[in-house]
Design an enzyme around this catalytic site. Structure first.
Site, PDB file in Angstrom:
ATOM      1  N   LYS A   1      39.933  53.342  57.439  1.00  0.00           N
ATOM      2  CA  LYS A   1      40.877  54.010  56.523  1.00  0.00           C
ATOM      3  C   LYS A   1      40.127  54.876  55.496  1.00  0.00           C
ATOM      4  CE  LYS A   1      42.823  50.160  55.029  1.00  0.00           C
ATOM      5  NZ  LYS A   1      42.099  49.124  55.779  1.00  0.00           N
TER       6      LYS A   1
ATOM      7  N   ARG B   1      49.661  46.399  50.696  1.00  0.00           N
ATOM      8  CA  ARG B   1      49.024  45.380  51.546  1.00  0.00           C
ATOM      9  C   ARG B   1      49.985  44.224  51.836  1.00  0.00           C
ATOM     10  NH1 ARG B   1      43.499  46.834  51.141  1.00  0.00           N
ATOM     11  NH2 ARG B   1      42.106  45.145  51.614  1.00  0.00           N
TER      12      ARG B   1
ATOM     13  N   ARG C   1      28.163  46.397  58.578  1.00  0.00           N
ATOM     14  CA  ARG C   1      28.269  47.381  57.490  1.00  0.00           C
ATOM     15  C   ARG C   1      27.406  46.962  56.298  1.00  0.00           C
ATOM     16  NH1 ARG C   1      34.100  49.710  55.991  1.00  0.00           N
ATOM     17  NH2 ARG C   1      34.471  47.869  54.741  1.00  0.00           N
TER      18      ARG C   1
ATOM     19  N   ARG D   1      28.085  43.625  51.058  1.00  0.00           N
ATOM     20  CA  ARG D   1      29.067  43.346  50.009  1.00  0.00           C
ATOM     21  C   ARG D   1      29.411  41.860  49.998  1.00  0.00           C
ATOM     22  NH1 ARG D   1      33.850  47.727  50.880  1.00  0.00           N
ATOM     23  NH2 ARG D   1      35.052  45.824  50.963  1.00  0.00           N
TER      24      ARG D   1
ATOM     25  N   ARG E   1      39.556  37.728  55.413  1.00  0.00           N
ATOM     26  CA  ARG E   1      40.227  39.029  55.234  1.00  0.00           C
ATOM     27  C   ARG E   1      41.063  39.379  56.458  1.00  0.00           C
ATOM     28  NH1 ARG E   1      35.468  42.868  54.025  1.00  0.00           N
ATOM     29  NH2 ARG E   1      36.974  44.526  53.767  1.00  0.00           N
TER      30      ARG E   1
HETATM   31  P1  AMP Z   1      39.354  47.068  50.645  1.00  0.00           P
HETATM   32  O1  AMP Z   1      38.150  47.816  50.195  1.00  0.00           O
HETATM   33  O2  AMP Z   1      40.595  47.923  50.720  1.00  0.00           O
HETATM   34  O3  AMP Z   1      39.128  46.261  51.901  1.00  0.00           O
HETATM   35  O4  AMP Z   1      39.675  46.001  49.491  1.00  0.00           O
HETATM   36  C1  AMP Z   1      38.732  45.023  49.107  1.00  0.00           C
HETATM   37  C2  AMP Z   1      39.448  43.846  48.454  1.00  0.00           C
HETATM   38  O5  AMP Z   1      40.190  44.297  47.300  1.00  0.00           O
HETATM   39  C3  AMP Z   1      40.493  43.156  49.317  1.00  0.00           C
HETATM   40  O6  AMP Z   1      39.915  42.203  50.188  1.00  0.00           O
HETATM   41  C4  AMP Z   1      41.393  42.527  48.268  1.00  0.00           C
HETATM   42  O7  AMP Z   1      40.787  41.381  47.702  1.00  0.00           O
HETATM   43  C5  AMP Z   1      41.430  43.598  47.198  1.00  0.00           C
HETATM   44  N1  AMP Z   1      42.532  44.573  47.412  1.00  0.00           N
HETATM   45  C6  AMP Z   1      42.410  45.897  47.698  1.00  0.00           C
HETATM   46  N2  AMP Z   1      43.617  46.483  47.802  1.00  0.00           N
HETATM   47  C7  AMP Z   1      44.529  45.499  47.581  1.00  0.00           C
HETATM   48  C8  AMP Z   1      45.953  45.462  47.564  1.00  0.00           C
HETATM   49  N3  AMP Z   1      46.703  46.561  47.796  1.00  0.00           N
HETATM   50  N4  AMP Z   1      46.552  44.266  47.308  1.00  0.00           N
HETATM   51  C9  AMP Z   1      45.838  43.155  47.052  1.00  0.00           C
HETATM   52  N5  AMP Z   1      44.498  43.126  47.053  1.00  0.00           N
HETATM   53  C10 AMP Z   1      43.844  44.277  47.313  1.00  0.00           C
END
Ligand code: AMP
Length: 217
Positions: free
Chosen positions: A13, A88, A127, A162, A173
């Protein structure tokens, strides 16, 4: 363009959003990036979000909606936006719908990036990210490695895994995605906004999205 990118963690994404943003100047809004910046700054939001993020759990909807309501009111969103990692959950999608109605904004499309599970797992476990907060270049230990001593080829900082990319956090996740986020595919299907794209190559995916938007307008 005013679109949402759906897809599992590691579906690409962020990469697709960056390419689309470079194409027409629509802003990429990544809740993950906003939250990681808050964690680095040790702000109140960052302190609240960190423990959820490190475990691979979702941050509570109320916190996310507060961030997004503020962000979508910024003037740079008028030109267009690409939502990456938001919504999400179904409650987030419902709140977003109300928020967009309030702001008098119409979504063009919701794109679901459909990527095979094995590809996702391989991408997430290989990654690596530059530890310099101003750089954050993304590497892949197989296809795009850092220097042999593990440094960023752009800024020279150490390249790290990370906290939420350990095997345990990744498993969590992906489970969270299946349980909480995958139902959004049905939600936006019913709204008549969904376009599913089988995606292995970001550049090809971007071309397909552009085509879908052309058909739409
Ligand atoms: P991402 O980089 O989008 O995978 O986000 C990393 C982490 O941020 C996720 O595993 C969640 O803990 C948190 N996160 C990001 N976006 C959201 C969202 N829309 N709702 C809830 N948690 C989020």
């Amino acid at each position: 363009m005013k679109i949402i990118l759906l897809g599992a963690p590691g579906a690409g994404k962020g990469t697709v959003a960056k390419l689309l943003s470079a194409f027409d100047g629509s802003v990429q809004i990544s809740t993950g990036d906003i939250l990681r910046a808050a964690v680095r700054e040790r702000s109140d939001l960052g302190k609240k979000a960190k423990e959820y993020m490190d475990k691979g759990d979702l941050v509570p909807d109320s916190l996310i909606m507060k961030i997004m309501e503020e962000r979508l009111r910024e003037p740079d969103c008028e030109k267009g936006f690409i939502l990456d990692g938001f919504p999400r959950t179904i409650p987030q999608a419902e709140d977003l719908k109300m928020l967009l109605e309030k702001l008098n904004v119409q979504l063009d499309l919701v794109i679901n990036l459909d990527v095979p599970k094995e590809v996702i797992l391989d991408r997430l476990t290989t990654r690596r990210t530059c530890s310099n907060p101003d750089c954050q270049a993304i590497y892949n230990i197989k296809s795009n490695p850092p220097t042999p001593d593990g440094k960023c080829t752009i800024c020279g900082s150490p390249v790290i895994q990370r906290d939420d990319e350990t095997e345990e956090a990744i498993t969590n996740r992906l489970e969270t995605y299946n349980e909480k986020t995958a139902p959004l595919i049905g939600f936006y299907g019913t709204e008549g906004l969904l376009r599913n794209i089988f995606s292995l190559n970001s550049k090809e995916t971007v071309e397909e999205i552009k085509e879908s938007l052309k058909l739409k307008v």
